[in-house]
Each structure stands twice: as C-alpha cells, then as structure tokens.
Design an enzyme around this catalytic site. Sequence first.
Site, PDB file in Angstrom:
ATOM      1  N   PRO A   4      37.339  20.639  88.737  1.00  0.00           N
ATOM      2  CA  PRO A   4      38.100  20.214  87.304  1.00  0.00           C
ATOM      3  C   PRO A   4      38.021  18.821  87.236  1.00  0.00           C
ATOM      4  CG  PRO A   4      39.355  21.343  88.984  1.00  0.00           C
ATOM      5  CD  PRO A   4      37.997  21.368  89.493  1.00  0.00           C
ATOM      6  N   VAL A   5      37.664  18.402  85.793  1.00  0.00           N
ATOM      7  CA  VAL A   5      37.606  17.032  85.533  1.00  0.00           C
ATOM      8  C   VAL A   5      38.856  15.956  85.585  1.00  0.00           C
ATOM      9  CG1 VAL A   5      36.836  15.292  83.583  1.00  0.00           C
ATOM     10  CG2 VAL A   5      35.710  17.521  84.158  1.00  0.00           C
ATOM     11  N   LEU A  24      39.072  15.323  92.095  1.00  0.00           N
ATOM     12  CA  LEU A  24      38.495  15.963  93.060  1.00  0.00           C
ATOM     13  C   LEU A  24      37.155  15.460  93.101  1.00  0.00           C
ATOM     14  CD1 LEU A  24      39.807  19.588  92.367  1.00  0.00           C
ATOM     15  CD2 LEU A  24      40.531  18.153  94.392  1.00  0.00           C
ATOM     16  N   ASP A  30      33.896   8.845  97.192  1.00  0.00           N
ATOM     17  CA  ASP A  30      33.491  10.215  96.447  1.00  0.00           C
ATOM     18  C   ASP A  30      31.931  10.396  96.347  1.00  0.00           C
ATOM     19  OD1 ASP A  30      36.140  10.086  95.786  1.00  0.00           O
ATOM     20  OD2 ASP A  30      36.136  10.393  93.975  1.00  0.00           O
ATOM     21  N   SER A  37      34.977  14.915  90.645  1.00  0.00           N
ATOM     22  CA  SER A  37      34.116  15.781  89.593  1.00  0.00           C
ATOM     23  C   SER A  37      32.989  14.617  89.061  1.00  0.00           C
ATOM     24  CB  SER A  37      34.716  16.360  88.848  1.00  0.00           C
ATOM     25  OG  SER A  37      34.642  15.634  87.313  1.00  0.00           O
ATOM     26  N   SER A  38      33.257  13.449  88.892  1.00  0.00           N
ATOM     27  CA  SER A  38      32.327  12.484  88.026  1.00  0.00           C
ATOM     28  C   SER A  38      31.335  11.936  89.281  1.00  0.00           C
ATOM     29  CB  SER A  38      32.846  11.308  87.619  1.00  0.00           C
ATOM     30  OG  SER A  38      33.378  10.321  88.583  1.00  0.00           O
ATOM     31  N   ALA A  39      31.566  11.918  90.547  1.00  0.00           N
ATOM     32  CA  ALA A  39      30.830  11.788  91.549  1.00  0.00           C
ATOM     33  C   ALA A  39      29.828  13.001  91.793  1.00  0.00           C
ATOM     34  CB  ALA A  39      31.443  11.314  92.816  1.00  0.00           C
TER      35      ALA A  39
HETATM   36  C1  MEV Z   1      41.711   7.998  94.911  1.00  0.00           C
HETATM   37  O1  MEV Z   1      40.800   9.152  95.055  1.00  0.00           O
HETATM   38  C2  MEV Z   1      41.805   7.609  96.411  1.00  0.00           C
HETATM   39  C3  MEV Z   1      42.712   6.389  96.632  1.00  0.00           C
HETATM   40  O2  MEV Z   1      42.652   5.995  97.928  1.00  0.00           O
HETATM   41  C4  MEV Z   1      41.782   5.339  95.905  1.00  0.00           C
HETATM   42  C5  MEV Z   1      40.495   4.775  96.678  1.00  0.00           C
HETATM   43  O3  MEV Z   1      40.271   5.063  97.995  1.00  0.00           O
HETATM   44  O4  MEV Z   1      39.570   3.956  96.136  1.00  0.00           O
HETATM   45  C6  MEV Z   1      43.828   6.292  96.000  1.00  0.00           C
END
Ligand code: MEV
Length: 301
Positions: A87-88, A92, A138, A94-96
Amino acid sequence: MITSSAPGKIFLFGEHAVVYGKTAIACAIDLRAHVTVEEAPTVQMKGPGGSVDLNPRKHPYIYSVVEKFKGFTDVTGVNIDIHSDIPVGSGLGSSAAVTIATIKALDAYYGTNLTLEDIAHMGHQVESEVQGRASPTDTFVSTFGGMVQIPDRKKLGFYDMLIVIGNTGKFSSTRKIVSNVAALKERHPIVIGQIMDTISAISETGIEFIQEGDFHTVGELMNINQGLLDSIGVGSKELSELVYASRKAGALGSKITGAGGGGCMIALCEHKNLSRVAHAIKRAGGDSFICRTSHVGVRIE
Ligand code: MEV
C-alpha cells in the site's frame, strides 16, 4: 523483457528513536513491488490508459532513476511497468521498493553491473531528491532483504515471523511527524531523551528474544514500544483501535510501524490466530494483510 521485484519493510522496534542515532530493527516483508521493462521507442511508463512518456511530476522516482542511469550509460527507449502489493504512503516503504526494483530492472536491461551497495546508494539518493529528506533504512532493507539492525545496518540472522498489517488508510506526513517529535524533545529534552533511550533498549533486548525464537516476549516488548510511541505523540485513535483489536483477538504484540499519525500498525501472531487477528482489524475499521518477514531482497524474477 525483464522483471525485477523488491520488498516493503516494517519496523519491529525503534522507529523515531533511530532518528536520534538509537537502535531500531527493521525487516523486509513478503509484500513486493514488481517492475517489468521492455524495449520501446521512448522512455515511457505503462499506465491504465496505455503508455505515456516519463514525466518528472507524475513519475518523480522513476524519472530520477532514469536521470541517474543517463549519467553512466546510454539510455535507450524502454517501457516501465509497475505492479506493487505494497500500500502506498502507509509507512511500508512502497516508494523505496518501487525505486529499488526499477534500478535493478534497468541495471539488468542496460547491463550496467551495479552491486547491491550501488543499488541501495542510488535508491537513497533518489528518495532524498524526491522527498527532501529520506531515511536510508527503506532502500537498504528493500535492497538486501532480511532483518536489519539500524543505524549500523547490521544484517541479523533471519527469523520467520507471522505478521498482520493493519492499515488505517489515513495518510500521514513522515516529515511533519518527525518534526513534531523534535519539537517535543526540544521542550522536554531529558524526558523525551530518556524515552528514546528506553526504545533503544527495547530494540536491543528484542534482538535477543527474536534470536531465541521467544515470540511471546518479542510481542510483550512490541507492546511496551507502542506505549512509548503513544507517549511521544505519534499515535492516533484509529491506530490504537487496530492495536487493541489485534491484541484482543490474540496477537502476541502489536504496535505502530513507521512514522505513525496514520499509516499502518503491525501485529505479531501465532499461526492459529492469524485470520482472527486479520478479521478483528477489519472490524475495527482497518484494512488488513497477512504477511511474513522475508529474507529476499531485490531480485530478477
Ligand atoms: C519512518 O518510517 C521512520 C522514522 O523513524 C523516520 C526515519 O527513520 O527516518 C519515524
């Protein structure tokens, strides 16, 4: 024609604390983005109404990837087709996953022999350009797969875990939430600093129990982590409803994954409770997906 795929990710522990250099555990999941490339007259994207030329406003990630390839190879016409299970805009990754899978597909198509390190690095550059600020987590997890201790990017042994993801369907801006937490930390440096230290300790303790396969204790630690995420203001009524519904239905533990404010929560489950937990999350107003942790990073299909 070449197809590649790359996974999305969850945070088992430690989001937000990792922004302050503390320990977190992220893990790839078996929801993946698939990218197929094939010869075409121009560089174009396949869409529902047919193929269109690549557009920096409509396809910022893919456009940025293609621009990077132009820096070191002769980019000939190619059609890029994306299908994603992830899901966008829900935390999760998704863009990575789309970015990493596109880099891998173009690498195979143009024969540029990028290493996994090159792919993760380029993916992070692309995400930073498009988003302004992007965490390397990500793109790293999507490239290498498996379970990763951050910020050191240490790959841990792989442990198969059953997870139900609950999506609130509410968009939240990571940048805004991270800056709200920073403002809170500025107002209460000692209190919030100690909460970040405790989250880090939870991640470190969590690694031991994951490695022992003691998922009851892992779940308990996830619940403590969730309480602390609530305490720094990144929870929401919708997220809490999904968290409590999943616990009532028998989840071993449940918490926000990612920035919070909206987006997704995760529930660690035993096999016998998976569908009960997934249904409970739906009844509480979320979308639910059953998935498992995955050791598979980016690959050619
Ligand atoms: C966001 O997916 C996770 C955070 O820890 C931000 C980050 O790691 O850059 C909130």
